[in-house]
Design a protein around this motif. Sequence first.
Motif, PDB file in Angstrom:
ATOM      1  N   PHE A 169       0.845  -1.187   0.000  1.00  0.00           N
ATOM      2  CA  PHE A 169       0.000   0.000   0.000  1.00  0.00           C
ATOM      3  C   PHE A 169       0.880   1.236   0.000  1.00  0.00           C
ATOM      4  O   PHE A 169       1.756   1.388   0.851  1.00  0.00           O
ATOM      5  N   ASP A 170       0.653   2.109  -0.964  1.00  0.00           N
ATOM      6  CA  ASP A 170       1.462   3.324  -1.085  1.00  0.00           C
ATOM      7  C   ASP A 170       0.611   4.508  -0.637  1.00  0.00           C
ATOM      8  O   ASP A 170      -0.284   4.975  -1.346  1.00  0.00           O
ATOM      9  N   GLU A 171       0.919   4.995   0.578  1.00  0.00           N
ATOM     10  CA  GLU A 171       0.110   6.046   1.164  1.00  0.00           C
ATOM     11  C   GLU A 171       0.136   7.340   0.347  1.00  0.00           C
ATOM     12  O   GLU A 171      -0.889   8.007   0.178  1.00  0.00           O
ATOM     13  N   ALA A 172       1.297   7.667  -0.194  1.00  0.00           N
ATOM     14  CA  ALA A 172       1.412   8.902  -0.982  1.00  0.00           C
ATOM     15  C   ALA A 172       0.553   8.811  -2.245  1.00  0.00           C
ATOM     16  O   ALA A 172      -0.108   9.770  -2.648  1.00  0.00           O
ATOM     17  N   GLU A 173       0.541   7.614  -2.844  1.00  0.00           N
ATOM     18  CA  GLU A 173      -0.257   7.401  -4.049  1.00  0.00           C
ATOM     19  C   GLU A 173      -1.758   7.509  -3.721  1.00  0.00           C
ATOM     20  O   GLU A 173      -2.537   8.088  -4.486  1.00  0.00           O
ATOM     21  N   TYR A 174      -2.118   6.965  -2.567  1.00  0.00           N
ATOM     22  CA  TYR A 174      -3.516   7.029  -2.100  1.00  0.00           C
ATOM     23  C   TYR A 174      -3.928   8.491  -1.926  1.00  0.00           C
ATOM     24  O   TYR A 174      -4.987   8.920  -2.402  1.00  0.00           O
ATOM     25  N   LEU A 229      -6.625  10.826  -4.294  1.00  0.00           N
ATOM     26  CA  LEU A 229      -7.744  11.588  -3.748  1.00  0.00           C
ATOM     27  C   LEU A 229      -7.598  13.089  -4.008  1.00  0.00           C
ATOM     28  O   LEU A 229      -8.546  13.850  -3.830  1.00  0.00           O
ATOM     29  N   GLY A 230      -6.391  13.496  -4.381  1.00  0.00           N
ATOM     30  CA  GLY A 230      -6.152  14.910  -4.643  1.00  0.00           C
ATOM     31  C   GLY A 230      -6.262  15.775  -3.400  1.00  0.00           C
ATOM     32  O   GLY A 230      -6.731  16.915  -3.468  1.00  0.00           O
ATOM     33  N   LEU A 231      -5.836  15.242  -2.262  1.00  0.00           N
ATOM     34  CA  LEU A 231      -5.981  15.974  -0.998  1.00  0.00           C
ATOM     35  C   LEU A 231      -4.637  16.488  -0.478  1.00  0.00           C
ATOM     36  O   LEU A 231      -3.606  15.850  -0.667  1.00  0.00           O
ATOM     37  N   PRO A 232      -4.667  17.640   0.228  1.00  0.00           N
ATOM     38  CA  PRO A 232      -3.421  18.179   0.787  1.00  0.00           C
ATOM     39  C   PRO A 232      -2.905  17.375   1.984  1.00  0.00           C
ATOM     40  O   PRO A 232      -1.729  17.495   2.330  1.00  0.00           O
ATOM     41  N   ALA A 233      -3.753  16.569   2.619  1.00  0.00           N
ATOM     42  CA  ALA A 233      -3.295  15.764   3.760  1.00  0.00           C
ATOM     43  C   ALA A 233      -4.310  14.660   4.018  1.00  0.00           C
ATOM     44  O   ALA A 233      -5.476  14.777   3.652  1.00  0.00           O
ATOM     45  N   LEU A 234      -3.844  13.590   4.661  1.00  0.00           N
ATOM     46  CA  LEU A 234      -4.750  12.556   5.162  1.00  0.00           C
ATOM     47  C   LEU A 234      -4.901  12.780   6.658  1.00  0.00           C
ATOM     48  O   LEU A 234      -3.948  13.202   7.318  1.00  0.00           O
ATOM     49  N   VAL A 235      -6.067  12.521   7.198  1.00  0.00           N
ATOM     50  CA  VAL A 235      -6.274  12.691   8.639  1.00  0.00           C
ATOM     51  C   VAL A 235      -6.934  11.446   9.199  1.00  0.00           C
ATOM     52  O   VAL A 235      -7.413  10.599   8.458  1.00  0.00           O
ATOM     53  N   GLY A 236      -6.961  11.337  10.524  1.00  0.00           N
ATOM     54  CA  GLY A 236      -7.644  10.206  11.140  1.00  0.00           C
ATOM     55  C   GLY A 236      -7.184   9.984  12.561  1.00  0.00           C
ATOM     56  O   GLY A 236      -6.419  10.778  13.121  1.00  0.00           O
ATOM     57  N   GLU A 237      -7.663   8.889  13.129  1.00  0.00           N
ATOM     58  CA  GLU A 237      -7.413   8.590  14.525  1.00  0.00           C
ATOM     59  C   GLU A 237      -5.923   8.380  14.791  1.00  0.00           C
ATOM     60  O   GLU A 237      -5.279   7.566  14.115  1.00  0.00           O
ATOM     61  N   VAL A 238      -5.396   9.093  15.762  1.00  0.00           N
ATOM     62  CA  VAL A 238      -3.960   8.970  16.061  1.00  0.00           C
ATOM     63  C   VAL A 238      -3.655   7.555  16.543  1.00  0.00           C
ATOM     64  O   VAL A 238      -4.474   6.898  17.170  1.00  0.00           O
TER      65      VAL A 238
END
Length: 461
Positions: free
Chosen positions: A271-276, A280-289
Amino acid sequence: MPQPDAGLETHLVATRDARLDSYKALLRIPSVSALPRHAADCRRAADWLVALATEAGLEHAEVVETGGHPIAYADWLHAPGAPTVLVYGHYDVQPVDPLDLWTSPPFEPVVVGERMLARGSADDKGQVHAHLMAAGALLATRGRLPINLKYIFEGEEESGSVNLDSWLTAERDRLAADVAVISDTGFFAGNLPAITLSLRGIMFAEIDVVGTAVDLHSGMYGGTVQNPAHALAQVIAALKGPDGRIRIPGFYDDVVPLSDADRAALAALPFDEAEYQAMLGLPALVGEVGFSTLERRGVRPTLDVNGLWGGFTDEGSKTIIPAHAHAKVSCRLVADQHPDRVFDALKAYVEEITPPGVTITVRNLGGGLPSLTPSDHPVALAAARALEATFGRAPVYIREGGSIPVSASLDSILGLPVVLLGFAPPDSNAHAPNEWMDLGNYETSIRTIARLWDELADLPG
Ligand code: BES
Ligand code: MN
Ligand code: MN
């Protein structure tokens, strides 16, 4: 171990054009379960599948009433001593809006390169169709199937499967089987064959905030009354912390912690997080720490606002204090959370934190349980062998963030272990404009399914 079946392959090659025409005919039926104006189309899709199942050589094909959109049922039960598999798929589809973002009309299927483009092509009509094509090809070339099969094609999956559990309970005897195979999931990033090991559950709720009977002049009354839209915003803002944790007291109480082995297995997926993020074309990914992106999207519970409305939203300005404001909120759930318990906790917390001066109501719009499937079940192992034999790659084992309420019900009501064997490409645009199915996946899935039934012929029934 089954050998590749040359006769079956010759038949499938010879019938490809007719098969695609038939697939398109199914896609032309606008069976949107959520919209009452499409009720007749849902029934037409069920009738159409019954006719296709009959043509394929399956038996007892019939449209079965559930109180909602009907189920299409068929079976073939002439393999004494061999296992019986219950196959599940759904013929209903999601609404198509926004229509203007489709490059071609959603119910006028077109083949573009290697893609079948239409609403339902991947989720889930393509997979339903592949199952009937596999049975039809086996029956046409051999006159029999290697195992016993029962098919249920539901018409309300996309609107919460509200009539399914009572139907499963009432039809327990007719649906007796050794195992269930659900084909309503997909491949992993990069279109890698995948077996899904878990699905999240879901809880939907609506929050309604009411102030005065009608909108107020914000100059005459502003500064003296609570604004329902503002009160709702305060409530929603308090549902989640900046650490991505849901603040509803008790929300995490029933969550079964991830084992180290589960975490390691997810971490090992390609899984390539940067590709993901770029996809999505987003400036950042967010979520539960404290959790990885794959953990957050597949095996941790979530809370999302799905819709938010109230007050004046037309062009220009209008100085009012809106009379009411509303939100639709849903949570994705994991084992052992229960939608009703989560709803009760949400409602209690929302009522507690609502600022004074408004009336708030929290309504339960329904839900479904999470489900966990056994990776070491003989049918799961056979499915992995069938995928490898036909797609040329061993499957990866994934955790899916989406929900298929029937998965838990097949286990709890019918006592069936479930294998989630799905073929949709990971970027199929399911539920979105320009949904597509990879025609390579579709064609090969027919071989995978036939191969799986052959693999199972030697297992005890
Ligand atoms: N096929 C999906 C479930 C799914 C989603 C599988 C993503 C694999 C990846 C199913 O049709 C679906 O959309 N389910 C709804 C359930 C709801 C309407 C109760 C969902 O997950 O939102
Ligand atoms: Mn689906
Ligand atoms: Mn869906």
